[in-house]
Design a protein around this motif. Structure first.
Motif, PDB file in Angstrom:
ATOM      1  N   GLU A 181       0.958  -1.227   0.016  1.00  0.00           N
ATOM      2  CA  GLU A 181       0.052   0.105  -0.106  1.00  0.00           C
ATOM      3  C   GLU A 181       0.677   1.123  -0.021  1.00  0.00           C
ATOM      4  O   GLU A 181       2.005   1.312   0.824  1.00  0.00           O
ATOM      5  N   TYR A 182       0.582   2.297  -0.820  1.00  0.00           N
ATOM      6  CA  TYR A 182       1.306   3.539  -0.768  1.00  0.00           C
ATOM      7  C   TYR A 182       0.474   4.710  -0.934  1.00  0.00           C
ATOM      8  O   TYR A 182      -0.474   4.805  -1.647  1.00  0.00           O
ATOM      9  N   LEU A 210      10.354   1.206   6.345  1.00  0.00           N
ATOM     10  CA  LEU A 210      10.135   1.941   5.212  1.00  0.00           C
ATOM     11  C   LEU A 210       9.297   3.081   5.723  1.00  0.00           C
ATOM     12  O   LEU A 210       9.177   3.415   6.831  1.00  0.00           O
ATOM     13  N   PRO A 211       9.469   4.028   4.784  1.00  0.00           N
ATOM     14  CA  PRO A 211       8.823   5.522   5.336  1.00  0.00           C
ATOM     15  C   PRO A 211       7.384   5.015   5.520  1.00  0.00           C
ATOM     16  O   PRO A 211       6.816   4.225   5.065  1.00  0.00           O
ATOM     17  N   ARG A 212       6.649   6.232   6.317  1.00  0.00           N
ATOM     18  CA  ARG A 212       5.325   5.694   6.852  1.00  0.00           C
ATOM     19  C   ARG A 212       4.290   6.020   5.583  1.00  0.00           C
ATOM     20  O   ARG A 212       3.157   5.445   5.851  1.00  0.00           O
ATOM     21  N   ASP A 213       4.628   6.467   4.550  1.00  0.00           N
ATOM     22  CA  ASP A 213       3.698   6.554   3.308  1.00  0.00           C
ATOM     23  C   ASP A 213       3.760   5.238   2.583  1.00  0.00           C
ATOM     24  O   ASP A 213       3.155   5.182   1.452  1.00  0.00           O
ATOM     25  N   MET A 214       4.547   4.360   2.754  1.00  0.00           N
ATOM     26  CA  MET A 214       4.434   2.933   2.263  1.00  0.00           C
ATOM     27  C   MET A 214       4.378   1.920   3.305  1.00  0.00           C
ATOM     28  O   MET A 214       4.696   1.973   4.298  1.00  0.00           O
ATOM     29  N   ALA A 215       3.490   0.803   3.050  1.00  0.00           N
ATOM     30  CA  ALA A 215       3.218  -0.260   4.037  1.00  0.00           C
ATOM     31  C   ALA A 215       3.057  -1.573   3.252  1.00  0.00           C
ATOM     32  O   ALA A 215       2.623  -1.682   2.312  1.00  0.00           O
ATOM     33  N   ILE A 216       4.046  -2.647   3.900  1.00  0.00           N
ATOM     34  CA  ILE A 216       3.539  -4.035   3.301  1.00  0.00           C
ATOM     35  C   ILE A 216       2.550  -4.666   3.996  1.00  0.00           C
ATOM     36  O   ILE A 216       2.585  -4.766   5.152  1.00  0.00           O
ATOM     37  N   ILE A 217       1.481  -5.087   2.952  1.00  0.00           N
ATOM     38  CA  ILE A 217       0.204  -5.670   3.562  1.00  0.00           C
ATOM     39  C   ILE A 217       0.515  -6.947   3.758  1.00  0.00           C
ATOM     40  O   ILE A 217      -0.118  -7.809   4.567  1.00  0.00           O
ATOM     41  N   LEU A 238      10.519  -4.770   7.064  1.00  0.00           N
ATOM     42  CA  LEU A 238      10.230  -3.650   6.046  1.00  0.00           C
ATOM     43  C   LEU A 238       9.151  -2.721   6.659  1.00  0.00           C
ATOM     44  O   LEU A 238       9.614  -1.584   6.388  1.00  0.00           O
ATOM     45  N   ASN A 239       8.151  -3.058   7.289  1.00  0.00           N
ATOM     46  CA  ASN A 239       7.268  -2.180   7.768  1.00  0.00           C
ATOM     47  C   ASN A 239       8.136  -1.137   9.023  1.00  0.00           C
ATOM     48  O   ASN A 239       7.506  -0.113   9.239  1.00  0.00           O
ATOM     49  N   ALA A 240       9.130  -1.696   9.490  1.00  0.00           N
ATOM     50  CA  ALA A 240       9.697  -1.036  10.808  1.00  0.00           C
ATOM     51  C   ALA A 240      10.613  -0.049   9.702  1.00  0.00           C
ATOM     52  O   ALA A 240      10.976   1.144  10.270  1.00  0.00           O
TER      53      ALA A 240
END
Lengths: 247, 247
Positions: free
Chosen positions: B9-10, B83-90, B79-81
Protein backbone atom coordinates in the motif's frame (compact mmCIF):
# COMPACT_ATOMS: atom_id res chain seq x y z
CA UNK A 1 -18.47 47.11 11.78
CA UNK A 2 -19.41 43.71 10.35
CA UNK A 3 -19.20 40.26 11.87
CA UNK A 4 -18.08 37.48 9.52
CA UNK A 5 -18.57 33.76 10.14
CA UNK A 6 -16.24 31.28 8.45
CA UNK A 7 -16.75 27.53 8.08
CA UNK A 8 -13.35 25.89 7.66
CA UNK A 9 -12.02 22.50 6.64
CA UNK A 10 -8.44 21.59 7.46
CA UNK A 11 -5.96 18.78 7.48
CA UNK A 12 -4.31 19.25 10.88
CA UNK A 13 -1.25 17.12 10.09
CA UNK A 14 1.15 20.00 9.55
CA UNK A 15 -0.18 22.39 12.20
CA UNK A 16 0.42 22.82 15.92
CA UNK A 17 -3.35 22.97 16.34
CA UNK A 18 -5.92 25.75 16.19
CA UNK A 19 -4.52 28.24 18.65
CA UNK A 20 -1.99 30.87 17.57
CA UNK A 21 1.55 30.16 18.79
CA UNK A 22 4.90 31.77 18.23
CA UNK A 23 6.80 28.55 17.61
CA UNK A 24 5.12 27.25 14.47
CA UNK A 25 2.19 27.25 12.10
CA UNK A 26 -1.32 27.07 13.54
CA UNK A 27 -4.73 27.21 11.91
CA UNK A 28 -5.73 30.41 13.72
CA UNK A 29 -2.41 32.11 12.97
CA UNK A 30 -2.51 31.19 9.26
CA UNK A 31 -6.11 32.39 8.94
CA UNK A 32 -5.42 35.65 10.75
CA UNK A 33 -2.36 36.41 8.61
CA UNK A 34 -4.21 35.65 5.38
CA UNK A 35 -7.26 37.69 6.42
CA UNK A 36 -5.04 40.60 7.41
CA UNK A 37 -3.39 40.56 3.97
CA UNK A 38 -6.78 40.57 2.23
CA UNK A 39 -8.49 43.13 4.46
CA UNK A 40 -5.52 45.41 5.15
CA UNK A 41 -6.11 45.51 8.89
CA UNK A 42 -5.19 43.28 11.80
CA UNK A 43 -7.73 40.52 12.28
CA UNK A 44 -8.45 38.58 15.43
CA UNK A 45 -10.53 35.44 14.93
CA UNK A 46 -12.26 33.24 17.49
CA UNK A 47 -12.77 29.55 16.82
CA UNK A 48 -15.60 27.36 18.04
CA UNK A 49 -13.23 24.63 19.19
CA UNK A 50 -9.50 24.73 19.86
CA UNK A 51 -8.37 21.58 18.08
CA UNK A 52 -4.99 20.13 19.06
CA UNK A 53 -1.97 19.44 16.83
CA UNK A 54 -2.75 16.80 14.20
CA UNK A 55 -6.53 17.02 14.68
CA UNK A 56 -8.62 17.68 11.55
CA UNK A 57 -11.78 19.66 10.87
CA UNK A 58 -14.48 19.32 8.26
CA UNK A 59 -16.59 22.15 9.69
CA UNK A 60 -14.71 24.27 12.20
CA UNK A 61 -16.40 27.66 12.68
CA UNK A 62 -14.73 30.99 13.42
CA UNK A 63 -15.76 34.64 13.39
CA UNK A 64 -14.07 38.02 13.21
CA UNK A 65 -14.98 41.69 13.02
CA UNK A 66 -14.08 43.89 10.08
CA UNK A 67 -14.79 47.35 8.70
CA UNK A 68 -14.17 46.08 5.16
CA UNK A 69 -17.12 46.10 2.76
CA UNK A 70 -15.79 43.10 0.79
CA UNK A 71 -18.72 40.78 0.03
CA UNK A 72 -18.63 37.29 1.59
CA UNK A 73 -18.33 35.40 -1.72
CA UNK A 74 -15.30 37.46 -2.81
CA UNK A 75 -13.69 37.06 0.59
CA UNK A 76 -14.18 33.28 0.36
CA UNK A 77 -12.58 33.17 -3.09
CA UNK A 78 -9.65 35.33 -1.94
CA UNK A 79 -9.09 33.14 1.12
CA UNK A 80 -9.21 29.90 -0.88
CA UNK A 81 -6.77 31.38 -3.39
CA UNK A 82 -4.26 32.47 -0.71
CA UNK A 83 -4.54 29.82 2.02
CA UNK A 84 -2.30 26.73 1.95
CA UNK A 85 -3.91 23.75 0.24
CA UNK A 86 -4.40 21.92 3.55
CA UNK A 87 -6.89 24.59 4.64
CA UNK A 88 -10.13 25.41 2.79
CA UNK A 89 -12.96 27.84 3.42
CA UNK A 90 -16.28 26.07 2.99
CA UNK A 91 -18.59 29.01 3.66
CA UNK A 92 -18.42 32.76 4.43
CA UNK A 93 -21.47 34.51 5.91
CA UNK A 94 -22.15 37.91 7.38
CA UNK A 95 -23.82 37.37 10.76
CA UNK A 96 -25.33 39.38 13.59
CA UNK A 97 -22.76 41.39 15.59
CA UNK A 98 -23.67 39.32 18.66
CA UNK A 99 -22.61 36.03 17.04
CA UNK A 100 -19.60 34.46 18.79
CA UNK A 101 -18.19 31.26 17.25
CA UNK A 102 -17.46 29.71 20.65
CA UNK A 103 -20.13 31.06 23.00
CA UNK A 104 -23.03 30.97 20.51
CA UNK A 105 -22.41 27.29 19.68
CA UNK A 106 -25.21 24.99 20.86
CA UNK A 107 -23.73 21.65 19.84
CA UNK A 108 -20.61 20.25 18.32
CA UNK A 109 -20.04 16.94 16.59
CA UNK A 110 -16.69 15.20 16.53
CA UNK A 111 -15.84 11.81 15.11
CA UNK A 112 -12.88 9.59 15.79
CA UNK A 113 -11.60 7.07 13.23
CA UNK A 114 -9.99 3.78 14.25
CA UNK A 115 -8.38 1.50 11.69
CA UNK A 116 -8.47 -2.05 13.04
CA UNK A 117 -6.29 -4.32 10.90
CA UNK A 118 -3.09 -6.37 11.28
CA UNK A 119 -0.72 -4.01 9.43
CA UNK A 120 -0.29 -0.26 9.48
CA UNK A 121 -1.72 1.81 6.64
CA UNK A 122 0.18 4.17 4.34
CA UNK A 123 -2.89 6.02 3.07
CA UNK A 124 -4.56 6.48 6.48
CA UNK A 125 -1.43 7.15 8.55
CA UNK A 126 -2.45 10.75 9.28
CA UNK A 127 -6.21 10.21 9.20
CA UNK A 128 -6.99 7.36 11.62
CA UNK A 129 -5.61 5.56 14.66
CA UNK A 130 -4.19 2.21 13.62
CA UNK A 131 -5.01 -0.51 16.16
CA UNK A 132 -3.51 -3.91 15.23
CA UNK A 133 -6.23 -5.89 17.00
CA UNK A 134 -9.70 -7.13 16.23
CA UNK A 135 -12.20 -4.99 18.12
CA UNK A 136 -15.42 -6.24 19.66
CA UNK A 137 -17.82 -3.60 18.33
CA UNK A 138 -20.75 -4.89 20.36
CA UNK A 139 -18.83 -4.45 23.61
CA UNK A 140 -17.83 -0.92 22.56
CA UNK A 141 -21.43 -0.07 21.65
CA UNK A 142 -22.58 -1.36 25.04
CA UNK A 143 -20.70 1.56 26.66
CA UNK A 144 -22.48 4.26 24.68
CA UNK A 145 -25.73 4.55 26.68
CA UNK A 146 -23.64 5.47 29.73
CA UNK A 147 -22.11 8.54 28.09
CA UNK A 148 -25.40 9.85 26.70
CA UNK A 149 -27.33 12.54 28.54
CA UNK A 150 -26.06 14.93 31.20
CA UNK A 151 -22.97 13.38 32.76
CA UNK A 152 -19.85 14.25 34.66
CA UNK A 153 -16.90 13.50 32.36
CA UNK A 154 -14.16 14.21 34.92
CA UNK A 155 -12.59 10.81 34.15
CA UNK A 156 -12.19 11.80 30.52
CA UNK A 157 -10.82 15.30 30.84
CA UNK A 158 -7.26 16.38 30.20
CA UNK A 159 -4.86 15.77 33.07
CA UNK A 160 -3.56 18.88 34.73
CA UNK A 161 -6.29 21.30 33.68
CA UNK A 162 -8.99 22.65 35.90
CA UNK A 163 -12.29 23.60 34.36
CA UNK A 164 -15.20 25.11 36.23
CA UNK A 165 -17.37 22.11 35.58
CA UNK A 166 -16.76 18.73 34.01
CA UNK A 167 -20.47 18.13 33.37
CA UNK A 168 -21.50 17.98 29.71
CA UNK A 169 -24.61 16.84 27.86
CA UNK A 170 -24.09 14.26 25.14
CA UNK A 171 -26.98 14.25 22.67
CA UNK A 172 -25.82 11.37 20.53
CA UNK A 173 -22.98 8.85 20.45
CA UNK A 174 -22.60 6.10 17.85
CA UNK A 175 -20.03 3.54 16.77
CA UNK A 176 -20.18 2.13 13.26
CA UNK A 177 -18.12 0.62 10.50
CA UNK A 178 -17.47 2.88 7.55
CA UNK A 179 -16.89 1.36 4.09
CA UNK A 180 -13.08 1.23 4.30
CA UNK A 181 -11.81 -2.23 5.29
CA UNK A 182 -11.26 -2.29 9.08
CA UNK A 183 -12.35 1.33 9.66
CA UNK A 184 -14.54 2.12 12.66
CA UNK A 185 -16.00 5.53 13.44
CA UNK A 186 -17.00 6.79 16.89
CA UNK A 187 -19.17 9.89 16.52
CA UNK A 188 -20.34 12.11 19.35
CA UNK A 189 -22.52 15.24 19.58
CA UNK A 190 -22.56 17.28 22.80
CA UNK A 191 -23.20 20.79 24.10
CA UNK A 192 -19.49 21.08 24.74
CA UNK A 193 -16.36 19.02 25.20
CA UNK A 194 -13.63 18.97 27.79
CA UNK A 195 -10.14 19.13 26.40
CA UNK A 196 -9.04 15.61 25.26
CA UNK A 197 -12.54 14.29 26.05
CA UNK A 198 -13.17 12.61 22.69
CA UNK A 199 -9.65 11.17 22.53
CA UNK A 200 -9.90 9.92 26.12
CA UNK A 201 -13.27 8.32 25.39
CA UNK A 202 -11.90 6.76 22.17
CA UNK A 203 -8.89 5.42 24.10
CA UNK A 204 -11.13 3.76 26.69
CA UNK A 205 -13.58 2.44 24.07
CA UNK A 206 -10.72 0.78 22.17
CA UNK A 207 -9.61 -0.90 25.43
CA UNK A 208 -13.12 -2.29 25.70
CA UNK A 209 -13.01 -3.41 22.05
CA UNK A 210 -9.70 -5.18 22.73
CA UNK A 211 -11.19 -6.99 25.73
CA UNK A 212 -8.72 -5.30 28.09
CA UNK A 213 -11.61 -3.53 29.84
CA UNK A 214 -15.24 -4.66 30.14
CA UNK A 215 -18.20 -2.33 29.53
CA UNK A 216 -18.72 -2.57 33.32
CA UNK A 217 -15.15 -1.31 33.88
CA UNK A 218 -15.93 1.54 31.50
CA UNK A 219 -19.01 2.51 33.52
CA UNK A 220 -17.03 2.31 36.77
CA UNK A 221 -14.36 4.52 35.25
CA UNK A 222 -16.96 7.10 34.25
CA UNK A 223 -18.55 6.96 37.71
CA UNK A 224 -15.18 7.33 39.46
CA UNK A 225 -14.75 10.84 37.99
CA UNK A 226 -11.01 10.42 38.31
CA UNK A 227 -8.85 11.03 35.26
CA UNK A 228 -5.90 9.15 36.74
CA UNK A 229 -7.77 5.84 36.38
CA UNK A 230 -8.39 6.14 32.63
CA UNK A 231 -6.26 4.70 29.82
CA UNK A 232 -4.15 7.11 27.76
CA UNK A 233 -5.90 9.24 25.13
CA UNK A 234 -6.18 8.04 21.55
CA UNK A 235 -3.71 9.83 19.23
CA UNK A 236 -4.75 13.09 17.53
CA UNK A 237 -4.78 12.01 13.87
CA UNK A 238 -8.03 10.03 14.24
CA UNK A 239 -10.02 13.05 15.45
CA UNK A 240 -12.19 15.30 13.26
CA UNK A 241 -14.32 18.30 14.27
CA UNK A 242 -17.24 17.53 11.97
CA UNK A 243 -19.76 20.26 12.65
CA UNK A 244 -20.65 23.14 14.96
CA UNK A 245 -24.36 23.79 15.37
CA UNK A 246 -25.90 27.20 16.19
CA UNK A 247 -29.53 28.23 16.69
CA UNK B 1 16.86 -19.12 -4.81
CA UNK B 2 13.47 -18.00 -3.50
CA UNK B 3 10.83 -15.84 -5.10
CA UNK B 4 9.05 -13.40 -2.78
CA UNK B 5 5.73 -11.68 -3.52
CA UNK B 6 4.92 -8.40 -1.78
CA UNK B 7 1.52 -6.70 -1.55
CA UNK B 8 2.09 -3.00 -1.00
CA UNK B 9 0.00 0.00 0.00
CA UNK B 10 1.32 3.49 -0.65
CA UNK B 11 0.41 7.13 -0.64
CA UNK B 12 1.90 8.30 -3.92
CA UNK B 13 1.85 12.01 -3.04
CA UNK B 14 5.55 12.33 -2.28
CA UNK B 15 6.91 9.95 -4.93
CA UNK B 16 7.78 10.29 -8.61
CA UNK B 17 5.79 7.12 -9.23
CA UNK B 18 6.62 3.43 -9.14
CA UNK B 19 9.62 3.24 -11.45
CA UNK B 20 13.16 3.79 -10.16
CA UNK B 21 14.63 7.15 -11.21
CA UNK B 22 17.82 8.99 -10.43
CA UNK B 23 16.20 12.38 -9.80
CA UNK B 24 14.02 11.64 -6.79
CA UNK B 25 12.22 9.13 -4.58
CA UNK B 26 10.18 6.38 -6.20
CA UNK B 27 8.28 3.45 -4.76
CA UNK B 28 10.45 0.86 -6.52
CA UNK B 29 13.67 2.62 -5.54
CA UNK B 30 12.65 2.95 -1.89
CA UNK B 31 11.59 -0.70 -1.72
CA UNK B 32 14.78 -1.92 -3.39
CA UNK B 33 17.01 0.10 -1.07
CA UNK B 34 15.17 -1.07 2.03
CA UNK B 35 15.17 -4.71 0.89
CA UNK B 36 18.89 -4.50 0.10
CA UNK B 37 19.59 -3.22 3.61
CA UNK B 38 17.61 -6.05 5.18
CA UNK B 39 18.86 -8.86 2.93
CA UNK B 40 22.47 -7.69 2.47
CA UNK B 41 22.41 -8.12 -1.29
CA UNK B 42 21.25 -6.02 -4.21
CA UNK B 43 17.56 -6.54 -4.90
CA UNK B 44 15.70 -5.92 -8.13
CA UNK B 45 11.92 -5.89 -7.83
CA UNK B 46 9.28 -5.99 -10.55
CA UNK B 47 5.92 -4.35 -10.01
CA UNK B 48 2.56 -5.40 -11.43
CA UNK B 49 1.71 -1.86 -12.54
CA UNK B 50 3.95 1.16 -13.00
CA UNK B 51 1.90 3.83 -11.26
CA UNK B 52 2.67 7.46 -12.10
CA UNK B 53 3.70 10.27 -9.73
CA UNK B 54 0.96 11.07 -7.22
CA UNK B 55 -0.98 7.84 -7.89
CA UNK B 56 -1.77 5.66 -4.86
CA UNK B 57 -1.99 1.92 -4.29
CA UNK B 58 -3.93 -0.18 -1.83
CA UNK B 59 -2.74 -3.47 -3.29
CA UNK B 60 0.21 -3.07 -5.63
CA UNK B 61 2.07 -6.36 -6.10
CA UNK B 62 5.79 -6.86 -6.67
CA UNK B 63 8.21 -9.77 -6.61
CA UNK B 64 11.94 -10.30 -6.24
CA UNK B 65 14.43 -13.14 -5.98
CA UNK B 66 16.62 -13.72 -2.95
CA UNK B 67 18.99 -16.30 -1.52
CA UNK B 68 18.10 -15.19 2.00
CA UNK B 69 16.32 -17.67 4.25
CA UNK B 70 14.51 -14.93 6.20
CA UNK B 71 10.92 -16.05 6.75
CA UNK B 72 8.16 -13.96 5.10
CA UNK B 73 6.61 -12.74 8.37
CA UNK B 74 9.96 -11.44 9.68
CA UNK B 75 10.71 -9.80 6.35
CA UNK B 76 7.32 -8.06 6.45
CA UNK B 77 7.95 -6.78 9.98
CA UNK B 78 11.44 -5.57 9.05
CA UNK B 79 10.11 -3.77 5.96
CA UNK B 80 7.29 -2.09 7.87
CA UNK B 81 9.75 -0.99 10.53
CA UNK B 82 12.19 0.52 8.02
CA UNK B 83 10.00 1.87 5.20
CA UNK B 84 8.74 5.45 5.31
CA UNK B 85 5.30 5.78 6.84
CA UNK B 86 3.68 6.50 3.47
CA UNK B 87 4.51 2.97 2.32
CA UNK B 88 3.25 -0.21 4.02
CA UNK B 89 3.69 -3.90 3.32
CA UNK B 90 0.31 -5.63 3.52
CA UNK B 91 1.48 -9.17 2.80
CA UNK B 92 4.69 -11.16 2.16
CA UNK B 93 4.48 -14.61 0.56
CA UNK B 94 6.97 -17.06 -0.84
CA UNK B 95 5.77 -18.02 -4.32
CA UNK B 96 6.73 -20.32 -7.18
CA UNK B 97 9.95 -19.28 -8.97
CA UNK B 98 7.90 -18.78 -12.16
CA UNK B 99 5.69 -16.10 -10.56
CA UNK B 100 6.20 -12.68 -12.18
CA UNK B 101 4.26 -9.76 -10.67
CA UNK B 102 3.59 -8.19 -14.07
CA UNK B 103 3.30 -11.09 -16.51
CA UNK B 104 1.47 -13.50 -14.19
CA UNK B 105 -1.26 -10.92 -13.43
CA UNK B 106 -4.66 -11.89 -14.81
CA UNK B 107 -6.64 -8.80 -13.82
CA UNK B 108 -6.10 -5.47 -12.18
CA UNK B 109 -8.59 -3.16 -10.49
CA UNK B 110 -8.12 0.58 -10.31
CA UNK B 111 -10.51 3.15 -8.94
CA UNK B 112 -10.62 6.88 -9.53
CA UNK B 113 -12.11 9.30 -6.97
CA UNK B 114 -13.84 12.52 -8.01
CA UNK B 115 -14.94 15.07 -5.42
CA UNK B 116 -17.81 17.06 -6.89
CA UNK B 117 -18.57 20.08 -4.70
CA UNK B 118 -18.42 23.88 -4.98
CA UNK B 119 -15.24 24.45 -2.94
CA UNK B 120 -11.92 22.66 -2.85
CA UNK B 121 -11.18 20.24 -0.03
CA UNK B 122 -8.27 20.40 2.42
CA UNK B 123 -8.56 16.79 3.58
CA UNK B 124 -8.94 15.25 0.10
CA UNK B 125 -6.51 17.49 -1.79
CA UNK B 126 -4.09 14.62 -2.46
CA UNK B 127 -6.68 11.83 -2.59
CA UNK B 128 -9.34 12.87 -5.13
CA UNK B 129 -9.87 15.11 -8.15
CA UNK B 130 -11.87 18.16 -7.11
CA UNK B 131 -14.43 19.09 -9.79
CA UNK B 132 -16.42 22.23 -8.87
CA UNK B 133 -19.52 21.18 -10.84
CA UNK B 134 -22.54 19.02 -10.29
CA UNK B 135 -22.10 15.81 -12.24
CA UNK B 136 -24.88 13.91 -13.99
CA UNK B 137 -24.14 10.41 -12.71
CA UNK B 138 -26.75 8.77 -14.92
CA UNK B 139 -25.12 10.20 -18.07
CA UNK B 140 -21.72 8.97 -16.84
CA UNK B 141 -23.10 5.50 -16.10
CA UNK B 142 -24.64 5.38 -19.61
CA UNK B 143 -21.08 5.31 -21.02
CA UNK B 144 -19.99 2.25 -19.06
CA UNK B 145 -21.49 -0.54 -21.21
CA UNK B 146 -19.38 0.74 -24.13
CA UNK B 147 -16.08 0.21 -22.33
CA UNK B 148 -16.92 -3.28 -21.07
CA UNK B 149 -15.71 -6.35 -22.93
CA UNK B 150 -12.87 -6.60 -25.45
CA UNK B 151 -12.30 -3.12 -26.90
CA UNK B 152 -9.72 -1.00 -28.61
CA UNK B 153 -8.79 1.77 -26.17
CA UNK B 154 -6.52 3.71 -28.57
CA UNK B 155 -8.48 6.90 -27.82
CA UNK B 156 -7.62 6.57 -24.15
CA UNK B 157 -3.94 5.70 -24.29
CA UNK B 158 -1.08 8.01 -23.48
CA UNK B 159 -0.09 10.39 -26.24
CA UNK B 160 3.30 9.77 -27.77
CA UNK B 161 3.68 6.13 -26.78
CA UNK B 162 3.38 3.19 -29.10
CA UNK B 163 2.22 -0.11 -27.67
CA UNK B 164 1.91 -3.32 -29.66
CA UNK B 165 -1.81 -3.41 -29.17
CA UNK B 166 -4.33 -1.03 -27.67
CA UNK B 167 -6.96 -3.75 -27.24
CA UNK B 168 -7.86 -4.61 -23.64
CA UNK B 169 -10.65 -6.57 -22.00
CA UNK B 170 -12.64 -4.75 -19.32
CA UNK B 171 -14.41 -7.19 -17.00
CA UNK B 172 -16.24 -4.65 -14.90
CA UNK B 173 -16.71 -0.88 -14.72
CA UNK B 174 -18.89 0.92 -12.19
CA UNK B 175 -19.59 4.47 -11.05
CA UNK B 176 -21.04 5.05 -7.61
CA UNK B 177 -21.26 7.53 -4.79
CA UNK B 178 -19.17 6.71 -1.73
CA UNK B 179 -20.28 7.96 1.70
CA UNK B 180 -18.22 11.16 1.69
CA UNK B 181 -20.30 14.21 0.67
CA UNK B 182 -19.82 14.79 -3.08
CA UNK B 183 -17.44 11.85 -3.61
CA UNK B 184 -17.87 9.68 -6.71
CA UNK B 185 -15.86 6.56 -7.47
CA UNK B 186 -15.20 5.11 -10.93
CA UNK B 187 -13.91 1.55 -10.60
CA UNK B 188 -12.59 -0.60 -13.42
CA UNK B 189 -11.24 -4.16 -13.66
CA UNK B 190 -9.41 -5.27 -16.83
CA UNK B 191 -6.83 -7.76 -18.05
CA UNK B 192 -4.44 -4.86 -18.49
CA UNK B 193 -4.35 -1.10 -18.84
CA UNK B 194 -2.69 1.26 -21.29
CA UNK B 195 -0.65 3.99 -19.71
CA UNK B 196 -2.99 6.86 -18.63
CA UNK B 197 -6.02 4.75 -19.62
CA UNK B 198 -7.94 5.10 -16.35
CA UNK B 199 -7.13 8.81 -16.05
CA UNK B 200 -8.12 9.40 -19.68
CA UNK B 201 -11.38 7.52 -19.17
CA UNK B 202 -12.06 9.45 -15.94
CA UNK B 203 -11.35 12.74 -17.74
CA UNK B 204 -13.85 11.91 -20.49
CA UNK B 205 -16.46 10.58 -18.03
CA UNK B 206 -16.30 13.83 -16.04
CA UNK B 207 -16.87 15.78 -19.27
CA UNK B 208 -20.00 13.70 -19.78
CA UNK B 209 -21.05 14.33 -16.18
CA UNK B 210 -20.59 18.08 -16.72
CA UNK B 211 -22.76 17.97 -19.85
CA UNK B 212 -19.83 19.08 -22.02
CA UNK B 213 -19.95 15.75 -23.87
CA UNK B 214 -22.91 13.42 -24.40
CA UNK B 215 -22.71 9.66 -23.89
CA UNK B 216 -22.99 9.46 -27.71
CA UNK B 217 -19.90 11.70 -28.04
CA UNK B 218 -18.13 9.37 -25.61
CA UNK B 219 -18.95 6.33 -27.76
CA UNK B 220 -17.83 8.16 -30.91
CA UNK B 221 -14.59 9.06 -29.18
CA UNK B 222 -13.99 5.41 -28.25
CA UNK B 223 -14.83 4.29 -31.80
CA UNK B 224 -12.52 6.90 -33.35
CA UNK B 225 -9.46 5.21 -31.78
CA UNK B 226 -7.68 8.54 -31.90
CA UNK B 227 -6.10 9.87 -28.71
CA UNK B 228 -5.91 13.42 -30.09
CA UNK B 229 -9.71 13.76 -29.93
CA UNK B 230 -10.00 12.96 -26.22
CA UNK B 231 -10.14 15.46 -23.33
CA UNK B 232 -7.07 15.77 -21.09
CA UNK B 233 -6.46 13.04 -18.50
CA UNK B 234 -7.80 13.41 -14.99
CA UNK B 235 -5.05 14.37 -12.49
CA UNK B 236 -3.04 11.61 -10.74
CA UNK B 237 -4.15 12.11 -7.14
CA UNK B 238 -7.60 10.58 -7.73
CA UNK B 239 -6.18 7.26 -8.95
CA UNK B 240 -5.67 4.13 -6.81
CA UNK B 241 -4.37 0.71 -7.84
CA UNK B 242 -6.77 -1.33 -5.73
CA UNK B 243 -5.91 -4.93 -6.47
CA UNK B 244 -3.92 -7.26 -8.73
CA UNK B 245 -5.46 -10.65 -9.31
CA UNK B 246 -3.49 -13.84 -10.12
CA UNK B 247 -4.68 -17.37 -10.79
Amino acid sequence: MRNIKLTIEYDGTNYLGWQRQKVGPTIQGTLEETLSRILNHRVHIRGAGRTDAGVHALGQVANFKTTSSLDPASLGRALNALLPRDMAIIKVEEVDLKFHAQFSAKKKTYFYQILSRPVRSAIWRNYAWWVPDRLDLEAMKACLPYIQGRRDFASFRNTGTSTRTTVRTVFEATIKRVPVAGMIRFEITADGFLRYMVRNLAGALVRVGQGRMSPEDFVQLLDARDRSLAPPPAPPQGLYLKEVIYD
